[in-house]
Write an enzyme that holds these catalytic residues in place. Structure first.
Site, PDB file in Angstrom:
ATOM      1  N   HIS A 148      81.951  26.334 -22.605  1.00 36.89           N
ATOM      2  CA  HIS A 148      82.258  27.753 -22.426  1.00 36.89           C
ATOM      3  C   HIS A 148      82.103  28.475 -23.766  1.00 36.89           C
ATOM      4  O   HIS A 148      82.197  27.850 -24.829  1.00 36.89           O
ATOM      5  CB  HIS A 148      83.725  27.936 -21.997  1.00 36.89           C
ATOM      6  N   CYS A 235      92.775  27.284 -22.526  1.00 40.19           N
ATOM      7  CA  CYS A 235      92.537  27.101 -21.085  1.00 40.19           C
ATOM      8  C   CYS A 235      93.801  26.971 -20.250  1.00 40.19           C
ATOM      9  O   CYS A 235      93.772  27.155 -19.039  1.00 40.19           O
ATOM     10  CB  CYS A 235      91.703  25.848 -20.831  1.00 40.19           C
TER      11      CYS A 235
HETATM   12  C1  CIR Z   1      86.143  21.634 -16.450  1.00 38.40           C
HETATM   13  O1  CIR Z   1      85.178  20.950 -16.788  1.00 38.40           O
HETATM   14  O2  CIR Z   1      86.040  22.611 -15.738  1.00 38.40           O
HETATM   15  C2  CIR Z   1      87.513  21.234 -16.931  1.00 38.40           C
HETATM   16  N1  CIR Z   1      87.589  19.814 -16.996  1.00 38.40           N
HETATM   17  C3  CIR Z   1      87.795  21.817 -18.277  1.00 38.40           C
HETATM   18  C4  CIR Z   1      87.875  23.309 -18.283  1.00 38.40           C
HETATM   19  C5  CIR Z   1      88.230  23.841 -19.596  1.00 38.40           C
HETATM   20  N2  CIR Z   1      88.426  25.240 -19.544  1.00 38.40           N
HETATM   21  C6  CIR Z   1      88.181  26.057 -20.548  1.00 38.40           C
HETATM   22  O3  CIR Z   1      87.634  25.628 -21.572  1.00 38.40           O
HETATM   23  N3  CIR Z   1      88.461  27.340 -20.374  1.00 38.40           N
END
Ligand code: CIR
Length: 240
Positions: A148, A235
């Site tokens: 991201h 997150c």
């Molecule tokens: C994913 O791959 O969607 C989750 N394991 C991690 C999301 C992390 N979110 C973020 O960086 N905003």
């Protein structure tokens, strides 16, 4: 959590330790002066602790996103029903648009949004149309390698950004003061400003010194179990 999406290669999260770290995160937000609303565990969605991806909230509107992975799309249901009770104005990103909050970096009345493997141009167009109604601007940035946008950059306020090397050549950020994190400390580029503190993941001493040298007060949080799922410090919460 054991079934969450990951490319980190750091092993399976230890659930009890993740709970301890999550509790510390909540406690720290409270210490920084925030009221914290904690959602029920959502057993059918292993990545649901990463609530930041499911909505983007401002004082004007709560936008429910459309995460890209099928395993994450259903996470928005619980977020929507909670935010509906708080926000008067709601909006939704719909297919074929995909959009995740981790790609959104707000700077005052504007948003920088990463075009990533998770957030596509159609999603950004929908988001732009929504925010325009409330006089917020949106600028998109093509992502190369990161999951991201905010995996590699955070706005700390006071015209200061903290970033990985990839963003140092980005002209859009030329007018900001920059803290550049070293290669071994890249995980710490995802941090959050909460009132007078910057919350930084534990274990990145050079970055902590650099943030302090820029005039901020720092609190460190152990994020090891969330990092195993590619999750950064930002997150775990939606802040408004
Ligand atoms: C994913 O791959 O969607 C989750 N394991 C991690 C999301 C992390 N979110 C973020 O960086 N905003």
């Amino acid at each position: 959590m054991a079934q969450g999406i990951t490319s980190a290669n750091l092993g399976v999260p230890v659930f009890d330790l993740a709970k301890v770290q999550h509790d510390a995160y909540i406690k720290t937000l409270k210490t920084c002066g925030l009221e914290v609303i904690v959602l029920e565990a959502d057993e059918s969605h292993p990545d649901s602790v990463f609530v930041e991806d499911t909505a983007v909230v401002t004082e004007s509107v709560a936008v429910i996103t459309n995460p890209y992975p099928d395993s994450r799309k259903g996470e928005t249901i619980a977020i929507k029903s909670k935010l509906e009770k708080i926000f008067g104005s709601m909006a939704v990103i719909n297919e074929p648009g995909t959009f995740e909050g981790g790609d959104v970096m707000q700077v005052d009345r504007g948003f920088y949004v990463g075009v990533s493997g998770r957030t596509n141009k159609e999603g950004i167009d929908q988001f732009t149309a929504i925010q325009k109604k409330y006089n917020y601007w949106v600028t998109s940035i093509e992502m190369k390698e990161l999951l991201h946008l905010k995996t590699g950059i955070s706005y700390l306020g006071n015209n200061t950004m903290i970033m990985v090397n990839e963003f140092t050549s980005e002209p859009l950020f030329d007018s900001f003061k920059r803290i550049v994190v070293e290669k071994q400390e890249e995980y710490a580029a995802n941090c959050i400003r909460v009132n007078e503190f910057v919350l930084v993941p534990l274990g990145f001493p050079k970055t902590v010194e650099a943030i302090k040298a820029s005039g901020f007060r720092v609190k460190e949080l152990d994020m090891s179990e969330f990092r195993k799922l590619d999750g950064g410090l930002s997150c775990l919460s939606l802040r408004f």
